[in-house]
Design a protein around this motif. Structure first.
Motif, PDB file in Angstrom:
ATOM      1  N   LEU A 195       1.356  -0.897  -0.231  1.00  0.00           N
ATOM      2  CA  LEU A 195      -0.191  -0.059  -0.328  1.00  0.00           C
ATOM      3  C   LEU A 195       1.236   1.237  -0.039  1.00  0.00           C
ATOM      4  N   ASP A 199      -1.899   4.886   2.172  1.00  0.00           N
ATOM      5  CA  ASP A 199      -3.714   3.703   2.672  1.00  0.00           C
ATOM      6  C   ASP A 199      -3.144   3.560   3.918  1.00  0.00           C
ATOM      7  N   ARG A 202      -4.396   5.212   6.382  1.00  0.00           N
ATOM      8  CA  ARG A 202      -6.018   5.127   6.681  1.00  0.00           C
ATOM      9  C   ARG A 202      -5.887   3.766   7.774  1.00  0.00           C
ATOM     10  N   LEU A 210     -10.066   2.676   4.555  1.00  0.00           N
ATOM     11  CA  LEU A 210      -9.196   1.854   3.433  1.00  0.00           C
ATOM     12  C   LEU A 210     -10.244   1.380   1.938  1.00  0.00           C
ATOM     13  N   SER A 213     -10.332   4.028  -0.586  1.00  0.00           N
ATOM     14  CA  SER A 213      -8.782   4.149  -1.718  1.00  0.00           C
ATOM     15  C   SER A 213      -9.133   4.261  -3.042  1.00  0.00           C
ATOM     16  N   ALA A 218      -5.252  -1.348  -2.751  1.00  0.00           N
ATOM     17  CA  ALA A 218      -6.130  -1.657  -2.015  1.00  0.00           C
ATOM     18  C   ALA A 218      -7.453  -2.370  -2.145  1.00  0.00           C
TER      19      ALA A 218
END
Ligand code: AMP
Length: 435
Positions: A195, A199, A202, A210, A213, A218
Motif C-alpha cells: 500500500l 492507505d 488509513r 481504506l 482508496s 487496496a
C-alpha cells in the motif's frame, strides 16, 4: 486592482449552468420539492460556509474530505471558515442551534444546493457541485430508513429512472465497530507493504476509510476482508433484516455489499449508494445512511437520524427523460417598431389567458422573417431552447392587425395560420388547447 488582462474564465472544477441546462436542473429541483413535500419534508437552507470546526467534528478528521478537500480560509477577523463540502453537518448544526429537542418528532427536511470539494476535476467530478438531499431525524427504527429509501426511489421514478438498484450495507456500531476495525487491520497489515503512504495511514488511523482508496492494490487486498455484516450486534442485525423486509414489500430493489462504507465518519448501521451505468468512471449518483450519533456529537440531545445526498449534476447527466413540463410557447412578433406597443399589450393578454405558457415578445422588431426564424428555431432545435415546448406559435402583429385590433396566429408545427379579432383571443387559445 491589477491591470485587466486575458479572458476571465470560471475557476477550475466549476461549471456555469445556462438555459436550457439551468431549466433542466430547476425542473429536477421542482420534482424534488413536489415528491418530498408529499411525504411531509420541508425545505431547509443553511449557509454556504460554516466554521471549519463543524466539519472536522462531524465528517471526521481522517476522511479525505476534511483531510485534503476542503476550501478553508480565514475571514477578515481570522476565523477559520470552510465552504460546505456536504450539507448534513450544516443541517444538524442549524437544528441544534434552533433547539431541536423542543421540536416535535420526527423532523423531515430536504435541501438543494452547491457543495465544494477540492478534488481533481474530471467528467462528473467538480469542485463546486450540487446536491439534493434529505434528512429524517428522530426515528431510530428501520421504518425511518425505509421511508427515506422509498421516497428516494419514488423521486427517481418520477424522473424516469426505472432500473436503478440500491447497494445496501450495515456498518457495525460501538464495540462491534471497534472489533470490525481490528479484524480489518489484522487482515490488511500483513499485506500493508503493497500500500501507499496514504492507505497505510488509513490502516492505522481509521481502517474503514481504506474502502475510499482509489488504489487498485487496496481494492485487491480488501476483496477477502472480513464482512461488516458478520460483526453486527443483535439489534443491528434485526434492524438490517427489518429494513430489507420493508424494502421488499415496497418494491425497492437492492443488493447487499460489505464494501459500501461511505466516505464520512458519522455513519452508523444503514448505508447505501446508487450508481448508474449511464455514467462513466464517476458513476455514483447518490449516497446516504444513518447517523445516530451526529446530533449528540454536535451538542444536541441524542437523536437518531438518516439521510441521503444525490449528486444533482450526475443525476441530470444520467437522465434520459426531460423533467421540464411541456408548455405552449408563443413568439409575439411586431411587424415593425411601430407595432411594439400593440405587441406588448397582446403578449400580456396571452399570458393572462394561457397561464403556464411562455410568451416571448420580439423586442428587436426587425420584422416578421427574422422573428419567425427565431420562433422556428425553438421548434427545430429544441435542445437549445430554454423551455420544453408543447407547441410553438408565432403571433404576427403588423400595421393591419394593430389598426384593425386583430391578431394573426401561426402554428409553426402545422404551418396553419388564423386571423381573428383581439377580443376573440381567449376563445381561440382555448380552442387551440382542445384541438
Ligand atoms: P457524498 O456526499 O460523498 O456521499 O456524495 C454524494 C453524491 O454526491 C455522490 O454520489 C455524487 O453523486 C455526488 N458528488 C460527490 N462529490 C462530487 C463531486 N466532486 N462532483 C460531482 N458530484 C459529486
Amino acid at each position: 486592482m491589477g491591470a485587466v488582462s486575458g479572458r476571465l474564465r470560471a475557476p477550475k472544477g466549476t461549471h456555469d449552468l445556462l438555459p436550457p441546462d439551468s431549466e433542466r436542473f430547476a425542473a429536477v429541483e421542482a420534482t424534488a420539492r413536489r415528491v418530498f413535500s408529499s411525504y411531509g419534508y420541508g425545505e431547509i437552507r443553511t449557509p454556504t460556509f460554516e466554521s471549519t470546526e463543524l466539519f472536522a467534528r462531524s465528517v471526521g478528521e481522517t476522511t479525505d474530505i476534511v483531510h485534503k478537500e476542503m476550501y478553508t480560509f480565514p475571514d477578515r477577523k481570522g476565523r477559520s471558515l470552510t465552504l460546505r463540502p456536504e450539507n448534513t453537518a450544516g443541517v444538524v448544526r442549524a437544528l441544534v442551534e434552533a433547539g431541536i429537542q423542543e421540536a416535535p418528532r420526527p423532523i423531515r427536511l430536504w435541501y438543494a444546493g452547491s457543495q465544494f470539494r477540492y478534488e481533481q476535476p474530471q467528467a462528473g467530478r467538480y469542485r463546486e457541485f450540487r446536491q439534493i438531499g434529505v434528512e429524517l431525524l428522530g426515528v431510530g427504527s428501520a421504518a425511518g430508513d425505509a421511508e427515506v429509501l422509498i421516497m428516494l426511489f419514488a423521486f427517481l421514478g418520477e424522473l424516469g429512472f426505472r432500473d436503478l438498484v440500491a447497494t445496501l450495507n450495515c456498518i457495525p456500531r460501538g464495540d462491534a465497530r471497534a472489533a470490525f476495525s481490528r479484524a480489518l487491520q489484522e487482515h490488511v497489515r500483513p499485506r500493508a507493504s503493497a500500500l501507499g503512504d496514504e492507505d497505510r495511514r488509513r490502516l492505522e488511523e481509521n481502517p474503514l476509510r481504506l474502502y475510499d482508496s482509489k488504489d487498485p492494490e487496496a481494492a485487491k487486498i480488501l476483496e477477502g476482508a472480513p464482512a461488516t455484516l458478520d460483526f453486527l450486534d443483535e439489534g443491528a442485525r434485526a434492524h438490517h433484516l427489518r429494513l430489507q423486509e420493508l424494502l421488499r414489500e415496497a418494491g425497492v430493489r437492492f443488493v447487499e455489499s460489505s464494501a459500501i462504507v461511505r466516505g464520512l465518519d458519522y455513519y452508523t448501521l444503514t448505508v447505501f449508494e446508487v450508481a448508474s451505468e449511464r455514467l462513466g468512471a464517476q458513476n455514483a449518483i447518490l449516497g446516504g445512511g444513518r447517523y445516530d450519533g451526529l446530533v449528540e456529537s454536535l451538542g444536541g440531545q441524542p437523536t437518531p437520524a438518516i439521510g441521503f445526498a444525490i449528486g444533482e449534476d450526475r443525476l441530470v447527466a444520467a437522465m434520459e427523460a426531460d423533467a421540464r413540463s411541456p408548455r405552449p410557447v408563443f413568439f409575439v412578433i411586431p411587424g415593425s417598431p411601430a407595432d411594439v406597443d400593440y405587441a406588448l399589450a397582446v403578449s400580456g393578454a396571452i399570458r393572462a389567458l394561457a397561464p403556464g405558457s411562455v410568451v416571448e415578445t420580439d423586442l428587436t422588431a426587425r420584422g416578421f422573417p427574422k422573428g419567425l426564424a427565431r420562433a422556428a428555431a425553438a421548434l427545430e432545435k429544441p435542445e437549445r431552447y430554454a423551455f420544453r415546448a408543447s407547441s410553438v406559435r408565432a403571433v404576427l402583429l403588423g400595421a393591419d392587425e394593430r389598426e384593425g385590433e386583430r391578431v394573426t396566429v401561426k402554428d409553426l408545427a402545422t404551418g396553419s395560420q388564423r386571423s381573428f379579432a383581439r377580443t376573440a383571443l381567449g376563445e381561440e387559445l382555448g380552442a387551440a388547447r382542445d384541438r
